[in-house]
Design an enzyme around this catalytic site. Structure first.
Site, short mmCIF file in Angstrom:
data_model
loop_
_atom_site.label_atom_id
_atom_site.label_comp_id
_atom_site.label_asym_id
_atom_site.label_seq_id
_atom_site.Cartn_x
_atom_site.Cartn_y
_atom_site.Cartn_z
N ASP A 50 0.83 -1.20 0.00
CA ASP A 50 0.00 0.00 0.00
C ASP A 50 0.86 1.25 0.00
O ASP A 50 1.83 1.36 0.77
CB ASP A 50 -0.89 0.00 1.24
N TYR A 55 2.60 10.47 -0.60
CA TYR A 55 3.71 10.09 0.26
C TYR A 55 5.02 10.55 -0.36
O TYR A 55 5.40 10.09 -1.45
CB TYR A 55 3.75 8.58 0.50
N SER A 207 -2.19 2.04 10.95
CA SER A 207 -1.80 2.33 12.33
C SER A 207 -2.34 1.31 13.33
O SER A 207 -2.88 1.69 14.37
CB SER A 207 -2.24 3.74 12.73
N ARG A 229 9.09 7.73 15.66
CA ARG A 229 8.10 8.55 14.97
C ARG A 229 7.76 9.80 15.77
O ARG A 229 7.52 10.87 15.22
CB ARG A 229 6.83 7.73 14.72
N GLN A 292 11.92 -5.62 11.68
CA GLN A 292 10.59 -5.22 12.15
C GLN A 292 9.50 -5.92 11.36
O GLN A 292 8.49 -6.35 11.92
CB GLN A 292 10.43 -3.70 12.03
N GLU A 295 9.30 -9.65 12.43
CA GLU A 295 8.68 -9.82 13.75
C GLU A 295 7.18 -9.59 13.69
O GLU A 295 6.40 -10.37 14.24
CB GLU A 295 9.33 -8.87 14.75
N ASN A 296 6.76 -8.54 13.03
CA ASN A 296 5.35 -8.18 13.04
C ASN A 296 4.48 -9.15 12.25
O ASN A 296 3.29 -9.32 12.55
CB ASN A 296 5.17 -6.75 12.53
#
Length: 340
Positions: A50, A55, A207, A229, A292, A295-296
């Site tokens: 996405d 951006y 989020s 962040r 990251q 892991e996620n």
């Protein structure tokens, strides 16, 4: 393990963990790190990516296109968005007018290096452009083969009903909504989710970790990490601010033993929590480091027992944001500021 689910009332399957590049590609991390994160996503089974034209003013799409260039296009699902000011930010470079949509899809496809996107999303609702004009433009984008499906992002329940009714009349499908949704921020539950279920639309949530707060990296009385962040003045610090109160951070600390009992990190618990909602097809994760991502992704097939879900609700009861009147995401949006 990543799972592949049908998105909305369509035949399109997407990975239930989606890699997103807001605030990273083209801005927050070096290109080499961005490419490494995409590679980690692919290796972990993520097939859905996405992005948005806004951006890094197009740079994020360019970096993602480069990262995916060697992959068979048919094995990927690429999502992008249109609405916010882009390019030179002149008077027609924003919103959901026919002109802006037609020019934006062509620019996005060029930057991404592809002939089509799988889902083209209205990044917000445009109160200044007739919904009939917007939906007709999306219908023509689909008929031209430049997008297979249409989605929306942060639309209210009423706006989602408009999208469904007009798209049905024009012969295309709106299959998804992309709202912010996490343990702390639940404004879509009372109205948006029931309306979406009625019309066969599912949520692709952004989020899921509340801008990283639910990972436990921020603590009461501690200075925010310099590479986090909350320390990013380009945009991250503003979007995370609502979650940085002492009350919220204290409640989040109480989730640590809950996660530990399930053999999860707090970040994995947060992502798995969003996926327990039947109307949520996928959760979007971002990353600045490949580890990251790896892991996620472990949260993709986690099932949280009902008693633990209730326990989480009890811990967070006093800090949950569930009233859309207190937020900007679901409010009517004026045409974004432009530069003359």
């Amino acid at each position: 393990m990543v799972e592949y689910v049908f998105l909305g009332r369509s035949g399109l399957r997407v990975s239930n963990i989606i890699y997103g590049n807001w605030l990273t590609h083209g801005s927050q991390v070096e290109e080499s790190a961005a490419l490494a994160c995409v590679r980690a996503a692919l290796e972990s089974g993520i097939t859905t990516f996405d992005t948005a034209d806004v951006y890094a003013n197009g740079a994020a799409e360019t970096v993602l296109g480069k990262a995916l260039r060697a992959e068979p296009r048919e094995s990927l699902e690429i999502l992008t968005k249109v609405y916010w000011p882009t390019g030179l930010k002149k008077h027609n470079d924003a919103g959901l007018s026919r002109k802006h949509i037609m020019e934006s899809i062509n620019s996005s496809l060029r930057r991404l290096g592809t002939d089509y996107v799988d889902v083209y999303q209205a990044h917000r609702y445009d109160v200044d452009t007739p919904i009939e004009e917007t939906m007709q433009a999306f219908a023509d984008v689909v008929r031209a083969g430049k997008a297979l499906y249409i989605g929306v992002s942060e639309w209210t329940s009423e706006q989602i009903e408009y999208a469904h009714d007009f798209s049905r009349e024009l012969g295309f499908q709106v299959i998804s909504n992309q709202p912010q949704y996490n343990m702390l921020y639940r404004v879509i539950e009372p109205e948006v989710i029931p309306m979406s279920e009625k019309y066969g639309i599912q949520q692709i949530v952004w989020s899921p970790m509340a801008q990283g707060v639910l990972s436990g990296k921020y603590k009461v009385g501690h200075t925010v990490p310099s590479n986090s962040r909350a320390a990013d003045r380009k945009g991250g610090a503003r979007t995370i601010q609502r979650f940085m109160s002492d009350e919220i951070l204290t409640a989040v600390e109480k989730l640590e033993p809950v996660a530990r009992e399930l053999g999860l990190t707090r970040a994995q618990l947060a992502i798995a929590w969003t996926l327990q909602n039947d109307n949520v097809a996928s959760a979007i994760i971002g990353a600045s480091r490949p580890e990251q991502v790896l892991e996620n992704v472990k949260a993709a097939d986690v099932v949280i027992p009902a008693d633990v879900m209730a326990r989480i609700d009890g811990i967070l009861a006093d800090v949950i944001i569930d009233d859309p009147r207190l937020t900007w995401e679901n409010a009517p949006h004026e045409r974004p500021a432009i530069q003359d």
